[in-house]
Design a protein around this motif. Structure first.
Motif, mmCIF file in Angstrom:
data_model
loop_
_atom_site.group_PDB
_atom_site.id
_atom_site.type_symbol
_atom_site.label_atom_id
_atom_site.label_comp_id
_atom_site.label_asym_id
_atom_site.label_seq_id
_atom_site.Cartn_x
_atom_site.Cartn_y
_atom_site.Cartn_z
ATOM 1 N N GLN A 96 0.801 -1.227 0.000
ATOM 2 C CA GLN A 96 0.000 0.000 0.000
ATOM 3 C C GLN A 96 0.836 1.281 0.000
ATOM 4 N N LYS A 97 1.942 1.288 0.729
ATOM 5 C CA LYS A 97 2.761 2.503 0.792
ATOM 6 C C LYS A 97 3.341 2.854 -0.577
ATOM 7 N N ARG A 98 3.763 1.835 -1.307
ATOM 8 C CA ARG A 98 4.314 2.106 -2.635
ATOM 9 C C ARG A 98 3.202 2.392 -3.648
ATOM 10 N N LYS A 100 0.772 4.224 -3.056
ATOM 11 C CA LYS A 100 0.474 5.652 -2.893
ATOM 12 C C LYS A 100 1.414 6.490 -3.762
ATOM 13 N N GLN A 155 1.386 -4.113 6.626
ATOM 14 C CA GLN A 155 1.675 -2.854 5.934
ATOM 15 C C GLN A 155 3.143 -2.689 5.535
ATOM 16 N N ASP A 160 11.509 -4.556 2.515
ATOM 17 C CA ASP A 160 11.863 -3.530 3.496
ATOM 18 C C ASP A 160 12.273 -4.153 4.825
ATOM 19 N N TYR A 298 11.066 2.026 5.104
ATOM 20 C CA TYR A 298 9.644 2.338 5.176
ATOM 21 C C TYR A 298 9.052 1.851 6.500
ATOM 22 N N GLN A 300 8.250 1.942 10.315
ATOM 23 C CA GLN A 300 8.159 2.882 11.408
ATOM 24 C C GLN A 300 8.757 2.281 12.680
#
Length: 356
Positions: A96-98, A100, A155, A160, A298, A300
């Protein structure tokens, strides 16, 4: 005591001191020897085996994904003899982050395609998909009976998680990453190497420079120009391997930056068409870099703490009886005729190390 006796005793004492010094130095070397961790790209390894191995059990069910996965990681463990093994999978919603950044990232993977071309003659696409999911779930169960760590963060993509482990968590270890995914080559340094099971080759800095003509430090820019069809990331038109090296000869040296590449393009535009193409499509190049780069995590802080929590504890103790039961349930005895001997030969050493 005559002079001869004195000299003899002195030489004997000297030899004794030399021997003790050598033993101390050897002990120090052994104690300071870096431990080695093997980090396995779980889904990449599984899908490669699922697609390539048509093995069926006696009930006619496809089991090549499970048996191939176990044999593949077993081969790597015996080959490198690591002190620790970690298997990493994508987390739920990991892309999902990529997406975006680029909505079409891995978009083609949502389209159903046949994977095992040999097996497909006897099954429908739907049956293959069911088999794939079932075998992947079974692999997770097998791993819970083995002395290996298993990590998956919601997520977060496996790439990563693996990069964070290699560069941060295991920063004092020697690292082997097992994957056919070339994206990991950007992580290579004197401590971190990549084992490609498809090429049967270990990639260090020398191997990357020799094969691709660019340094490991700059491999990310090489990839960003070429794109990645497997992740549905388009290339920058005109940039084949030879053109990249010709247009940016400094990529074979120390680490460069996006700014220096752009500056070089501006200085030389007009001399080669690709310079103008790159400048006209600079946003796409920066997008590709953002999608592919793995050094700027990526993950957190809460995710990093979760990884630390898993890896700071011991993995499961090897359970041969539980594994044997799984082998019987899946009817894999033809793939592992000497199962207990194979298990002990592959995982016995690691189990002993972790259990002290």
């Amino acid at each position: 005591m005559n002079d001869g006796d004195v000299n003899s005793k002195l030489w004997s004492l000297f030899d004794s001191i030399k021997t003790e010094k050598a033993l101390i130095e050897t002990k120090g070397i052994m104690e300071s020897k870096q431990k080695e961790v093997l980090i396995i790209d779980g889904y990449n390894t599984f899908i490669r085996c699922f697609a390539a191995i048509p093995t069926l059990n006696e009930d006619g069910a496809h089991t090549g994904g499970v048996s191939g996965f176990l044999k593949s990681i077993g081969h790597a463990i015996k080959l490198f003899g690591p002190d620790r093994v970690v298997v990493v999978f994508d987390g739920v919603g990991g892309s999902q982050k990529r997406r975006k950044i680029y909505s079409e990232y891995k978009d083609h993977r949502r389209t159903k395609v046949r994977l095992n071309r040999i097996y497909e003659e006897n099954t429908s696409l739907g049956e293959e998909e069911v088999s794939l999911k079932k075998q992947l779930q079974r692999i997770v169960i097998y791993l819970t009976y083995l002395p290996v760590y298993m990590v998956s963060l919601d997520q977060v993509e496996a790439d990563d998680t693996i990069a964070y482990m290699a560069l941060d968590y295991y920063k004092d270890w020697r690292v082997k990453i097992m994957s056919a995914d070339k994206d990991f080559l950007q992580l290579v340094n004197d401590r971190v190497h990549i084992w490609s099971p498809t090429k049967k080759k270990v990639y260090g800095p020398v191997e990357i420079l020799s094969e691709y003509g660019v340094s490991a430090d700059n491999f990310i820019y090489y990839k960003a120009l070429q794109g990645d069809a497997s992740d549905n990331i388009p290339s920058i038109k005109g940039f084949g391997p030879k053109t990249i090296i010709k247009a940016f000869p400094f990529l074979d040296g120390g680490r460069t930056t996006l700014e220096l590449i752009r500056e070089h393009g501006n200085k030389n535009k007009g001399s080669l068409k690709v310079y103008d193409t790159l400048l006209d499509n600079w946003d796409d190049f920066e997008r590709n870099y953002a999608l592919m780069q793995l050094t700027d995590s990526y993950i957190q802080t809460v995710g990093q703490l979760r990884i630390k929590e898993v890896l700071d504890n011991q993995p499961p103790k090897m359970d041969e009886n539980g594994l044997a039961k799984l082998i019987l349930e899946d009817k894999l005895w033809s793939s592992f005729p000497n199962f207990r001997g194979w298990i002990d030969g592959v995982f016995g050493r690691i189990n002993k190390i972790l259990r002290g």
